[in-house]
Design a protein around this motif. Structure first.
Motif, short mmCIF file in Angstrom:
data_model
loop_
_atom_site.label_atom_id
_atom_site.label_comp_id
_atom_site.label_asym_id
_atom_site.label_seq_id
_atom_site.Cartn_x
_atom_site.Cartn_y
_atom_site.Cartn_z
N THR A 40 -9.92 -4.68 9.70
CA THR A 40 -9.43 -6.02 9.34
C THR A 40 -9.06 -6.09 7.87
OG1 THR A 40 -11.77 -6.55 9.38
CG2 THR A 40 -10.39 -7.58 11.07
N ILE A 41 -9.89 -5.49 7.04
CA ILE A 41 -9.60 -5.50 5.61
C ILE A 41 -8.33 -4.69 5.35
CG2 ILE A 41 -10.53 -5.06 3.32
CD1 ILE A 41 -12.34 -6.88 4.64
N GLN A 42 -8.19 -3.59 6.04
CA GLN A 42 -7.00 -2.76 5.89
C GLN A 42 -5.76 -3.60 6.11
OE1 GLN A 42 -6.66 0.74 8.24
NE2 GLN A 42 -8.44 1.73 7.33
N ALA A 43 -5.79 -4.39 7.17
CA ALA A 43 -4.63 -5.22 7.48
C ALA A 43 -4.32 -6.16 6.31
CB ALA A 43 -4.89 -6.01 8.76
N GLN A 44 -5.37 -6.71 5.71
CA GLN A 44 -5.17 -7.63 4.58
C GLN A 44 -4.53 -6.89 3.41
OE1 GLN A 44 -8.99 -9.21 3.61
NE2 GLN A 44 -9.14 -10.42 5.49
N ILE A 45 -5.04 -5.68 3.15
CA ILE A 45 -4.49 -4.93 2.02
C ILE A 45 -3.03 -4.57 2.27
CG2 ILE A 45 -4.72 -2.81 0.66
CD1 ILE A 45 -6.94 -4.69 0.10
N VAL A 46 -2.76 -4.19 3.50
CA VAL A 46 -1.36 -3.85 3.82
C VAL A 46 -0.47 -5.06 3.60
CG1 VAL A 46 0.19 -3.31 5.73
CG2 VAL A 46 -1.90 -1.99 5.43
N ALA A 47 -0.95 -6.22 4.03
CA ALA A 47 -0.17 -7.44 3.83
C ALA A 47 0.05 -7.69 2.34
CB ALA A 47 -0.90 -8.63 4.46
N LEU A 48 -1.00 -7.47 1.56
CA LEU A 48 -0.90 -7.68 0.12
C LEU A 48 0.13 -6.73 -0.49
CD1 LEU A 48 -1.83 -8.86 -2.55
CD2 LEU A 48 -3.73 -7.26 -2.56
N MET A 49 0.07 -5.47 -0.05
CA MET A 49 0.99 -4.49 -0.60
C MET A 49 2.43 -4.86 -0.24
SD MET A 49 -0.93 -1.13 -1.22
CE MET A 49 -0.19 -1.50 -2.75
N TYR A 50 2.59 -5.35 0.94
CA TYR A 50 3.93 -5.78 1.33
C TYR A 50 4.40 -6.92 0.43
CZ TYR A 50 7.89 -7.01 4.23
OH TYR A 50 9.17 -7.25 4.68
N ALA A 51 3.50 -7.86 0.21
CA ALA A 51 3.86 -9.03 -0.60
C ALA A 51 4.27 -8.64 -2.01
CB ALA A 51 2.68 -10.01 -0.62
N VAL A 52 3.59 -7.66 -2.57
CA VAL A 52 3.92 -7.33 -3.96
C VAL A 52 5.06 -6.32 -4.10
CG1 VAL A 52 1.59 -7.82 -4.75
CG2 VAL A 52 2.22 -5.48 -4.20
N THR A 53 5.53 -5.78 -2.99
CA THR A 53 6.67 -4.88 -3.10
C THR A 53 7.93 -5.51 -2.51
OG1 THR A 53 5.91 -3.77 -1.09
CG2 THR A 53 5.43 -2.71 -3.20
N LYS A 54 7.86 -5.81 -1.22
CA LYS A 54 9.06 -6.37 -0.59
C LYS A 54 9.10 -7.88 -0.71
CE LYS A 54 10.68 -2.63 1.64
NZ LYS A 54 10.78 -1.62 0.64
N GLY A 55 7.95 -8.46 -1.00
CA GLY A 55 7.90 -9.91 -1.03
C GLY A 55 8.42 -10.52 -2.32
N ILE A 56 8.87 -9.69 -3.23
CA ILE A 56 9.41 -10.24 -4.47
C ILE A 56 10.87 -9.86 -4.58
CG2 ILE A 56 7.21 -10.19 -5.69
CD1 ILE A 56 8.17 -7.64 -7.04
N SER A 57 11.54 -10.51 -5.48
CA SER A 57 12.96 -10.24 -5.62
C SER A 57 13.29 -9.94 -7.07
CB SER A 57 13.75 -11.45 -5.12
OG SER A 57 15.13 -11.19 -5.19
N PRO A 58 13.82 -8.79 -7.44
CA PRO A 58 14.15 -7.68 -6.55
C PRO A 58 12.90 -6.93 -6.11
CG PRO A 58 14.55 -7.03 -8.80
CD PRO A 58 14.07 -8.45 -8.85
N PRO A 59 12.96 -6.27 -4.96
CA PRO A 59 11.76 -5.59 -4.47
C PRO A 59 11.32 -4.49 -5.42
CG PRO A 59 13.66 -5.03 -3.12
CD PRO A 59 14.12 -6.09 -4.06
N ARG A 60 10.02 -4.25 -5.43
CA ARG A 60 9.45 -3.24 -6.30
C ARG A 60 9.43 -1.90 -5.57
NH1 ARG A 60 5.74 -5.06 -10.12
NH2 ARG A 60 5.14 -6.75 -8.71
N SER A 61 9.69 -0.84 -6.27
CA SER A 61 9.63 0.49 -5.64
C SER A 61 8.19 0.92 -5.50
CB SER A 61 10.36 1.52 -6.50
OG SER A 61 11.52 0.97 -7.03
N MET A 62 7.88 1.65 -4.41
CA MET A 62 6.52 2.13 -4.24
C MET A 62 6.50 3.51 -3.61
SD MET A 62 3.14 0.41 -2.51
CE MET A 62 3.75 -0.02 -0.91
N LEU A 63 5.67 4.35 -4.14
CA LEU A 63 5.38 5.63 -3.51
C LEU A 63 3.99 5.47 -2.90
CD1 LEU A 63 6.07 8.62 -3.01
CD2 LEU A 63 4.90 9.16 -5.14
N LEU A 64 3.95 5.45 -1.57
CA LEU A 64 2.69 5.20 -0.90
C LEU A 64 2.13 6.53 -0.39
CD1 LEU A 64 0.68 3.18 0.47
CD2 LEU A 64 2.24 3.17 2.42
N ILE A 65 0.99 6.90 -0.90
CA ILE A 65 0.36 8.15 -0.48
C ILE A 65 -0.71 7.81 0.53
CG2 ILE A 65 -0.93 10.19 -1.23
CD1 ILE A 65 0.23 9.77 -4.00
#
Lengths: 324, 312, 279
Positions: free
Chosen positions: B184-209
């Protein structure tokens, strides 16, 4: 944090009781009858059987051990530690009169050590295996191997005798302080430096230092803010424990340099078989000890937020940081 | 000019038993605003790649090749120049939030100092901004005065993300942000990561390991699969998931619980003694003679899709 | 001799080990190596500066200092080893009892240990010898009175972790008595780390013994123990300093040797995690 302090106080009182009991019993282990010994001390003549009996009657020495013991405890509680067999003055007063001198010596030695050892240790840890590191490590190793009384004498020969810069014995001026304080400080500086270096090296390998680097912080900030605060924790605890060694060192150094502190007085009393002083001093030193220990515990809790957390809530602290 | 271009990167470590080839000729591209997931097993060299970009590798590492970021070769920069880029333009969120936070400093302090260093803010302003960033990552501002050990695992991960975001970097490198967390926490973190990369304009680049394909599927536009120090498949996430071309990628997808949990036989190769030819051939069901003789080059099989296999 | 590579590469360990070996050889072969009888008093030759007949000179009684230093190795080393051994055993037993039985016993012992841990051994030792009278037995008693404390803490920790392990439960299931289990299973696993600690303490003990002897409260003259020699030589310090230099050097070197060994051991046993990198 108050809970912790109260618990420690209880233990402290218990320990003091034990220490009192033990120091009182010490006298009974001395060879010969304590009364005989004391009378011989005071009069310088071999006491007769009658004199011994009289003395024992007067001082209640023929009562059962436990009765005498409780009498001793009662007296201590009132602050009466007996009278020196040599000087006739109350033991407590003799201690108080000389404590200042020892404190002067100790504080100077500690200050010198901290000022020299901590920076050296930090710099050595920044560049491990460099020339600087190797040299300081060897010097530190030598520093903890030298007997302090011998070092004191050698320094005396060198600086007082050969070079004539500093006085050998006595008390009074800054010049008189230098040699004894240096002698006392050498061992301490050496061990402190080793500890600081080791602690710093440990911390610098931890994950959170990597995070600090990843943030792009300057190296100075990383060392002096992030690393040091954590690295100092074990060093501070040891500093508190070093207090004991300091006192022990003071005894020897004071004797060598004829420094009028409690150490020298204790030794002189031991030579003179001044039992009341020996008993009393052991007790006082034990008490100071317990106090210092308590203070160190408090300081430690203040420095490390995790410890505060544990003591307050009785919760297990987080796992120790992993190495990267 | 590509946003991030890793070119022929080799990262070797000297060890008592030989040369550890953590990264052996890696070529990777990241476009601005895009999220690229670097996927592989533990020990495949993913973290090393992240550390190589930010130049956080230990001094014993031998690094060759170039890493082009916005036209600059990061590997050629001086220590000080690189330090200025770290945290400010490229922020790496390290693994293990448990041990990656300084226990003796408040988390607010750990965020504020990045702002003070890179944005020149005064203490008060930095703390204020830090509080705002914490809110954005889902942590109440008052908790800035708390210490790391006073937070749960998921909260600590948010703090790490907050620290990474503090100076609004252009590139975020997130190393296993969901590792060790409850689902459940994982899902929250994933949502957060989405918000801070694709959820902003212009989207932020991310290298996800990550080793978690599920997380990669949700966040990444493109996927790069790494095996034994080399990229074996690289392309758009959706395409690869629909039809993985490299045997290893296929194996990874088959191993997912929803696909039947089929394990890939054999063991991960030692990075010191790699198998000859294609590193995967000992475990590959389709391996033929050629595979043990030569190492296959990256083959372009479609627009924006490359595979390192002779028979893909 | 087949030694693990790490041991051979560690210079500290080697240096310390060689020095200690040297001292042991001196101690064992003293009668053969020493040029003179250490107790041979020759008033006509007193206070000679180091020269060809007496490499380290002579002391206030005309005795050859080199010979006395060599013989002194026996006293300092043996005494220190005896004291450390006793401390180790005492600490081990008390720590094992605390760890094994746990509960109130454990709590009580550890509280006492906590406070005693930093108490200066020397001061109590001084007082004990002061009251009981100076002699070798009393010296040992004095140094052992508080010396065991450091070992107890570690022994207890180790015992606690071993207690959890399967083979102890197995032994209990098979009906072994507590004493049997402690003796046969627990203690053999706890001893090695304590021995490492002991190595680090030997140096400190040599210093304590020398200090006490110097103050006249340890080994008594005319025994050629280094501290006692320094005590005797004290009166000549301003006129003939050479009397004091050599015994002091001997003390420093022997303590250094053990410290080197101890440091080296610590380095070797420390897991080499620093060179590993997580990929």
């Amino acid at each position: 944090m108050t809970g912790m302090i109260i618990r420690r106080l209880f233990i402290a009182v218990f320990v003091m009781l034990m220490a009192s009991f033990l120091s009182f019993s010490l006298l009974f282990f001395a060879p010969g009858n304590p009364a005989e010994v004391i009378i011989r001390q005071q009069t310088g003549l071999d006491p007769t059987f009658y004199e011994i009996e009289l003395f024992m009657e007067q001082h209640g020495l023929n009562r059962p051990f436990l009765t005498q013991c409780s009498q001793w405890l009662y007296l201590i509680a009132r602050g009466d530690l007996g009278v020196s067999l040599r000087t006739g003055e109350p033991v407590l007063e003799e201690f108080a009169a000389r404590f200042g001198a020892t404190l002067e010596l100790a504080v100077t030695a500690v200050t010198i050590s901290v000022v020299i050892a901590l920076p050296l240790g930090i710099f050595a840890a920044r560049k491990p295996n460099s020339l600087f590191d190797h040299v300081t490590r060897i010097a530190a190793l030598a520093g903890i191997s030298i007997p302090d009384f011998w070092l004191g004498l050698m320094l005396m020969v060198c600086f007082a005798l050969v070079l004539g810069w500093l006085p050998c014995f006595g008390y009074g001026t800054l010049m008189h302080l230098i040699l004894p304080a240096t002698t006392l400080g050498v061992g301490m500086t050496a061990s402190l430096m080793r500890l600081m270096r080791a602690s710093m090296l440990e911390v610098l390998h931890l994950d959170y230092i990597k995070t600090a680097r990843a943030k792009g912080l300057r190296e100075t900030v990383i060392i002096w803010k992030h690393a040091l605060k954590n690295a100092l924790i074990p060093v501070v605890t040891v500093l508190g424990m070093q207090f004991g060694h300091l006192l022990a060192g003071a005894v020897v150094v004071e004797t060598v340099f004829a420094w009028p502190g409690i150490g020298k007085f204790l030794i002189d009393s031991i030579y003179a078989r001044d039992y009341t002083v020996i008993q009393g001093f052991v007790l006082i030193i034990a008490a100071i000890f317990v106090l210092v220990n308590l203070l160190v515990d408090i300081l430690y809790a203040w420095l490390d937020p995790r410890v505060r957390y544990v003591k307050e809530r009785g919760v297990n602290p987080v796992a120790t940081p992993e190495r990267s | 000019m590509t946003f991030l271009h890793i070119h022929h990167l080799q990262v070797y470590f000297k060890s008592a038993d030989g040369m550890v080839k953590a990264a052996d000729g890696v070529d990777l591209e990241l476009k601005a605003g895009e999220t690229l997931a670097l996927v592989g097993e533990t020990g495949s060299g993913k973290t090393v790649l992240g550390l190589a970009i930010t130049r956080l590798l230990p001094k014993t590492a031998v690094v060759r090749g170039d890493i082009w970021y916005r036209g600059q070769d990061l590997l050629a920069l001086s220590q000080d120049e690189m330090r200025r880029i770290r945290g400010r333009e490229i922020a790496m969120i390290l693994q293990n939030p448990l041990s990656s936070l300084n226990p003796a400093l408040t988390i607010g302090e750990q965020i504020a100092e990045a702002l003070q260093e890179h944005r020149g803010l005064k203490k008060k302003e930095a703390w204020q901004k830090a509080g705002e960033i914490l809110e954005r990552t889902g942590i109440p501002t008052q908790r800035a005065r708390n210490y790391a050990h006073e937070f749960s695992g998921g909260m600590r991960q948010r703090v790490m993300i907050a620290i990474g975001l503090a100076c609004e970097p252009a590139l975020l490198i997130a190393d296993e942000p969901t590792k060790g967390l409850d689902v459940t926490i994982q899902a929250q973190i994933v949502a957060l990561m989405y918000a801070v990369t694709k959820g902003i304009s212009p989207p932020r680049s991310m290298l996800l390991i990550t080793h978690d394909l599920g997380v990669a599927a949700e966040l990444a536009d493109r996927l790069a699969v790494m095996y034994a120090g080399k990229i074996v498949e690289c392309g758009r996430t959706r395409e690869i998931f629909k039809n993985p071309r490299h045997p290893y990628t296929r194996g990874l997808l088959d191993a997912h619980p929803s696909n039947g949990l089929k394990a890939i036989g054999g063991f991960s190769p030692s990075l010191i003694n790699l198998p000859p030819g294609c590193s995967f051939h000992p475990r590959c069901k389709q391996a033929r003679d050629r595979c043990s003789n030569a190492c296959p080059p990256m083959k372009k099989i479609a627009e924006d899709w490359e595979v390192r296999c002779f028979y893909a | 001799m087949q030694l693990p590579r790490e041991v051979k590469e560690n210079k500290l360990l080697l240096a310390g080990g060689i020095l200690i070996l040297g001292f042991i050889v001196l101690a064992l072969l003293a009668p053969a190596i020493a040029p003179y009888d250490p107790n041979d008093v020759r008033i006509e030759d007193r206070l000679l500066v180091p020269g060809e007949h007496h490499l380290m000179g002579t002391d206030g009684f005309g005795r050859d200092i080199l010979s006395r230093v060599i013989y002194g190795t026996r006293y300092s080393l043996t005494l220190a080893l005896v004291v450390v051994a006793i401390n180790l055993v005492l600490g081990l037993v008390i720590g094992a009892v605390a760890g094994y039985f746990g509960g109130l016993v454990d709590e009580l012992i550890m509280r006492i240990v906590d406070i005693l841990l930093a108490f200066p051994n020397i001061i109590l030792a001084l007082c004990i010898v002061g009251i009981l009278g100076p002699s070798i037995q009393n010296l040992i008693i004095a140094l052992v009175a508080l010396g065991w404390v450091g070992y107890t803490r570690i022994a207890r920790g180790l015992v606690l972790s071993i207690k959890e392990q399967v083979f102890v439960s197995a032994a209990q299931a098979l009906g072994g008595s507590h004493t049997y289990i402690i003796a046969r299973h627990v203690i053999p696993n706890v001893v090695p780390p304590l021995v490492v600690l002991a190595t680090l303490h030997v140096g400190h003990t040599i210093l304590s013994i020398a200090a006490l002897s110097f103050l006249g409260l340890g080994v008594q003259p005319p025994t050629p123990e280094w501290g006692a020699m320094l005590s005797e030589g004290k009166e000549f310090i301003f006129t003939h300093p050479h009397v004091m230099i050599f015994p002091g050097l001997a003390i420093t070197l022997s303590v250094l040797a053990f410290n080197l060994l101890g440091d080296g051991l610590r380095d070797v046993l420390d897991p080499r995690t620093r060179e590993m990198v997580r990929v």
